[in-house]
Design an enzyme around this catalytic site. Structure first.
Site, PDB file in Angstrom:
ATOM      1  N   HIS A   1       0.818  -1.206   0.000  1.00  0.00           N
ATOM      2  CA  HIS A   1       0.000   0.000   0.000  1.00  0.00           C
ATOM      3  C   HIS A   1       0.856   1.261   0.000  1.00  0.00           C
ATOM      4  O   HIS A   1       1.905   1.321   0.646  1.00  0.00           O
ATOM      5  CB  HIS A   1      -0.917   0.033   1.219  1.00  0.00           C
ATOM      6  CG  HIS A   1      -2.115  -0.849   1.092  1.00  0.00           C
ATOM      7  ND1 HIS A   1      -2.968  -0.802   0.005  1.00  0.00           N
ATOM      8  CD2 HIS A   1      -2.607  -1.818   1.913  1.00  0.00           C
ATOM      9  CE1 HIS A   1      -3.930  -1.687   0.165  1.00  0.00           C
ATOM     10  NE2 HIS A   1      -3.736  -2.330   1.311  1.00  0.00           N
TER      11      HIS A   1
ATOM     12  N   CYS B   1      -0.290   2.546  -4.619  1.00  0.00           N
ATOM     13  CA  CYS B   1      -1.125   3.696  -4.956  1.00  0.00           C
ATOM     14  C   CYS B   1      -0.366   5.001  -4.714  1.00  0.00           C
ATOM     15  O   CYS B   1       0.561   5.055  -3.908  1.00  0.00           O
ATOM     16  CB  CYS B   1      -2.389   3.686  -4.106  1.00  0.00           C
ATOM     17  SG  CYS B   1      -3.419   2.214  -4.297  1.00  0.00           S
TER      18      CYS B   1
END
Length: 388
Positions: free
Chosen positions: A192, A248
């Protein structure tokens, strides 16, 4: 029955059952104590207590406040782990000593981080597959010495190789330690990423990009300023660093001065994002392929490999390199973009669990994905050959 939630030891990675109100937990495997945050307070938690349970805890707490324990102290949050709940706050034992990293040597060196966030609602299924495939490619196809490849995942038996914030920091320092002209360094991260407000005014868009280690809930994220200082600024002349960041909000996660802006037809220009802070190298070259723009999320998907989950960037990178081993930066970037576009046309689902929890309005999240290229210096991407 005491209500519990799942957790992971930050040191050995063992799965633990954590009482909801626990502040610390002792691992039943390595006996280390890990700080955890109460499920009732953490914004990423999906567990909510019932009104009756909250009332019961409040009542018990009022009783304990006026009732000394048998040890002469007062009841507190306690330490949870093997042996159950103690009615006094224990002093956590020293953290287990981390094993020293192997001596940094060799002309080719790599740090591969695959973070799965086991037991969390925002777990990532393909990150360990990503780093396993990347390690195979580096060692078997490109000749990286296996002892010069550090792999950090939650499956590693060595506590030093669990992708905690401190372990990732150590590995990044190891990556650039003593590097010499002619060295080729690689940092690959699959997990992440996020964003947070920029407080030193060195970001064009007002946000610092971040990577999320396995313990980011308690220890915090690793921001782009630190990554730049650790593995970009020290690079001497003749050393090349490549980063492949499959997360991301990752376009400028290395804070490199130049960002390649390319349209769908392949025409490009370098955008100078030089700030008042020094973001370059000491003469070496740093280049980053990242999964998406700073306001986009990236995919963890089975669209490329059947029932096997992979990161879209990692898979498209390895596929492009296997199909065309001798390739320029521009050709490689276009190949990855086209592969992801084809997968999206065939039903690729972009999954961003953290994006659904964090403030999408603040981050202006765009549900699309276009791999990005940034660099410490400008060059002709269609003539410069990509070499690891």
């Amino acid at each position: 029955m005491m209500a519990t939630r799942r957790g992971r030891c930050s040191y050995c990675g063992a799965q633990l059952m954590v009482p909801l109100e626990a502040q610390t937990i002792r691992c039943t495997v390595c006996q280390a104590v890990t700080r955890v945050q109460s499920s009732y307070d953490h914004p990423l938690s999906q567990t909510l207590d019932s009104i009756n349970n909250r009332a019961s805890r409040l009542k018990a707490g009022l009783v304990n406040m006026v009732s000394p324990t048998m040890t002469g102290g007062y009841a507190g949050a306690g330490t949870y782990g093997y042996g159950g709940h103690n009615n006094y706050v224990q002093q956590p034992p020293p953290r287990p000593a981390l094993m020293p990293l192997p001596r940094a040597q060799g002309r080719k060196r790599a740090v591969l981080c695959g973070v799965s966030y086991f037991g969390k609602s925002y777990k990532v299924k393909g990150s360990i597959n990503d780093v396993n495939c990347m390690k195979y490619f580096l060692v078997e196809r490109l000749g990286f010495p296996i002892e010069s490849v550090l792999m950090l995942t939650e499956n590693e038996p060595n506590p030093s190789m669990i992708p905690t914030k401190e372990n990732i920091r150590r590995a990044l320092r190891w990556l650039v330690q003593g590097c010499q002209p002619g060295d080729s360094l690689l940092f690959h991260f699959s997990g992440h990423g996020s964003r947070q407000k920029d407080y030193n005014n060195d970001e064009v868009d007002g946000f610092d990009e971040t990577l999320c280690p396995v313990d980011f809930e308690t220890e915090g994220m690793i921001i782009d300023d630190e990554i730049n200082r650790t593995i970009v600024n020290p690079l001497p002349p003749g050393v090349t660093l490549h980063a492949i960041i499959d997360s991301c909000y990752s376009a400028t996660v290395l804070d490199l001065p130049f960002v390649c802006k390319m349209n769908r037809e392949g025409y490009y220009m370098w955008e100078d994002q030089t700030s008042s802070s020094f973001k370059g190298t000491r003469g070496g070259l740093a280049v980053c392929f990242s999964a998406c723009e700073d306001d986009q999320i990236s995919a963890d998907t089975t669209a490329f490999a059947g029932n096997t989950s992979t990161g879209a960037l990692t898979f498209s990178f390895l596929q492009a390199m296997q199909n065309e081993p001798v390739v320029t930066y521009g050709r490689l970037l276009n190949s990855m973009r086209q592969a992801i576009r084809r997968a999206k046309a065939g039903g690729l689902r972009l999954s961003g669990p953290i994006a659904s929890i964090l403030n999408k309005t603040l981050f202006n999240t765009e549900l699309s994905q276009e791999p990005q290229l940034s660099s410490s210096e400008q060059f002709d991407i269609y003539s410069k050959q990509f070499v690891l």
